[in-house]
Scaffold this motif. Sequence first.
Motif, PDB file in Angstrom:
ATOM      1  N   ALA A 170      54.598  67.504  60.298  1.00 16.07           N
ATOM      2  CA  ALA A 170      53.885  66.261  59.858  1.00 16.07           C
ATOM      3  C   ALA A 170      53.285  65.495  61.101  1.00 16.07           C
ATOM      4  O   ALA A 170      53.889  65.921  62.184  1.00 16.07           O
ATOM      5  CB  ALA A 170      55.177  65.466  59.301  1.00 16.07           C
ATOM      6  N   ARG A 171      52.488  64.781  60.750  1.00 17.81           N
ATOM      7  CA  ARG A 171      51.624  63.923  61.622  1.00 17.81           C
ATOM      8  C   ARG A 171      52.127  62.389  61.644  1.00 17.81           C
ATOM      9  O   ARG A 171      51.955  62.106  60.347  1.00 17.81           O
ATOM     10  CB  ARG A 171      50.379  64.157  61.634  1.00 17.81           C
ATOM     11  CG  ARG A 171      50.090  65.657  62.309  1.00 17.81           C
ATOM     12  CD  ARG A 171      48.388  65.792  62.676  1.00 17.81           C
ATOM     13  NE  ARG A 171      48.167  66.966  63.251  1.00 17.81           N
ATOM     14  CZ  ARG A 171      47.381  67.850  63.126  1.00 17.81           C
ATOM     15  NH1 ARG A 171      46.257  67.475  62.440  1.00 17.81           N
ATOM     16  NH2 ARG A 171      47.244  68.979  63.867  1.00 17.81           N
ATOM     17  N   SER A 172      52.008  61.575  62.304  1.00 14.51           N
ATOM     18  CA  SER A 172      52.205  60.175  62.238  1.00 14.51           C
ATOM     19  C   SER A 172      51.143  59.465  61.928  1.00 14.51           C
ATOM     20  O   SER A 172      50.129  59.765  62.680  1.00 14.51           O
ATOM     21  CB  SER A 172      53.073  59.458  63.462  1.00 14.51           C
ATOM     22  OG  SER A 172      53.163  58.217  63.259  1.00 14.51           O
ATOM     23  N   TRP A 173      50.844  59.003  60.888  1.00 13.97           N
ATOM     24  CA  TRP A 173      49.618  58.084  60.504  1.00 13.97           C
ATOM     25  C   TRP A 173      49.714  56.784  61.135  1.00 13.97           C
ATOM     26  O   TRP A 173      48.748  56.401  61.976  1.00 13.97           O
ATOM     27  CB  TRP A 173      49.480  57.897  58.821  1.00 13.97           C
ATOM     28  CG  TRP A 173      48.265  57.130  58.682  1.00 13.97           C
ATOM     29  CD1 TRP A 173      48.204  55.872  58.371  1.00 13.97           C
ATOM     30  CD2 TRP A 173      46.974  57.755  58.629  1.00 13.97           C
ATOM     31  NE1 TRP A 173      46.719  55.425  58.227  1.00 13.97           N
ATOM     32  CE2 TRP A 173      46.027  56.736  58.384  1.00 13.97           C
ATOM     33  CE3 TRP A 173      46.298  58.811  58.863  1.00 13.97           C
ATOM     34  CZ2 TRP A 173      44.731  56.563  58.249  1.00 13.97           C
ATOM     35  CZ3 TRP A 173      44.970  59.176  58.763  1.00 13.97           C
ATOM     36  CH2 TRP A 173      44.074  58.034  58.299  1.00 13.97           C
ATOM     37  N   GLY A 174      50.801  55.917  61.076  1.00 15.24           N
ATOM     38  CA  GLY A 174      50.874  54.600  61.597  1.00 15.24           C
ATOM     39  C   GLY A 174      51.261  55.002  63.084  1.00 15.24           C
ATOM     40  O   GLY A 174      52.061  56.121  63.491  1.00 15.24           O
TER      41      GLY A 174
ATOM     42  N   VAL B 289      48.029  64.356  68.394  1.00 14.49           N
ATOM     43  CA  VAL B 289      49.054  64.188  69.417  1.00 14.49           C
ATOM     44  C   VAL B 289      50.371  63.874  68.720  1.00 14.49           C
ATOM     45  O   VAL B 289      51.411  63.932  69.737  1.00 14.49           O
ATOM     46  CB  VAL B 289      48.437  63.489  70.614  1.00 14.49           C
ATOM     47  CG1 VAL B 289      47.226  63.875  71.029  1.00 14.49           C
ATOM     48  CG2 VAL B 289      48.328  61.991  70.295  1.00 14.49           C
ATOM     49  N   ARG B 290      50.456  63.369  67.672  1.00 12.32           N
ATOM     50  CA  ARG B 290      51.690  62.840  67.049  1.00 12.32           C
ATOM     51  C   ARG B 290      52.044  63.924  66.104  1.00 12.32           C
ATOM     52  O   ARG B 290      52.694  63.166  65.072  1.00 12.32           O
ATOM     53  CB  ARG B 290      51.487  61.389  66.465  1.00 12.32           C
ATOM     54  CG  ARG B 290      51.229  60.493  67.625  1.00 12.32           C
ATOM     55  CD  ARG B 290      50.753  59.202  67.327  1.00 12.32           C
ATOM     56  NE  ARG B 290      51.793  58.470  66.695  1.00 12.32           N
ATOM     57  CZ  ARG B 290      52.861  57.716  67.571  1.00 12.32           C
ATOM     58  NH1 ARG B 290      52.598  57.659  68.791  1.00 12.32           N
ATOM     59  NH2 ARG B 290      53.710  56.947  66.842  1.00 12.32           N
ATOM     60  N   THR B 291      52.066  65.271  66.330  1.00 13.01           N
ATOM     61  CA  THR B 291      52.517  66.229  65.327  1.00 13.01           C
ATOM     62  C   THR B 291      53.848  66.334  65.728  1.00 13.01           C
ATOM     63  O   THR B 291      54.310  66.889  66.889  1.00 13.01           O
ATOM     64  CB  THR B 291      51.528  67.526  65.614  1.00 13.01           C
ATOM     65  OG1 THR B 291      50.412  67.335  65.311  1.00 13.01           O
ATOM     66  CG2 THR B 291      51.888  68.463  64.681  1.00 13.01           C
ATOM     67  N   MET B 292      54.583  66.511  64.791  1.00 17.81           N
ATOM     68  CA  MET B 292      56.075  67.119  64.833  1.00 17.81           C
ATOM     69  C   MET B 292      56.494  68.120  63.984  1.00 17.81           C
ATOM     70  O   MET B 292      55.904  68.358  62.868  1.00 17.81           O
ATOM     71  CB  MET B 292      56.883  65.732  64.578  1.00 17.81           C
ATOM     72  CG  MET B 292      58.335  65.938  65.234  1.00 17.81           C
ATOM     73  SD  MET B 292      59.191  64.265  65.334  1.00 17.81           S
ATOM     74  CE  MET B 292      58.557  63.885  66.971  1.00 17.81           C
TER      75      MET B 292
END
Length: 123
Positions: free
Chosen positions: A41-45, A114-117
């Motif tokens: 998942a990636r953070s949108w906010g 860059v905010r992929t987890m």
Amino acid sequence: MNKGNALDYIKNNNIIGIKAGNQRHEFLEIWMVVVQNRIFARSWGLAERSWYNTFLEESAGEIQCGKTIYPIQAVIPEDINNLTEEINQAYLTKYNTGHNIPYSRGIVQEKHVVRTMEFIILD
């Protein structure tokens, strides 16, 4: 708990529940994709109090697939550079209709990449 059931659910449903850390009491609904039988998942906010930042501090959490809840550990994948294009394509393919299109095109931009987890289901 069956990881295969979770993977199938995530592949076939657009919105998945997530609870980051042990302090949150409710599930937040986010987009997730499956790549190479792994959950991402990636953070949108980009807020400071996001699920992403919570997981950076405390890797324990849960995902909710329908009525089933799976304990997870959230990690930054060591092989993220090798997976980025595949994850991008998974987002663009899965979320390719109607009002999702602008967001799927956005979530493949660098500020979200860059905010992929990765979420690892614990047995």
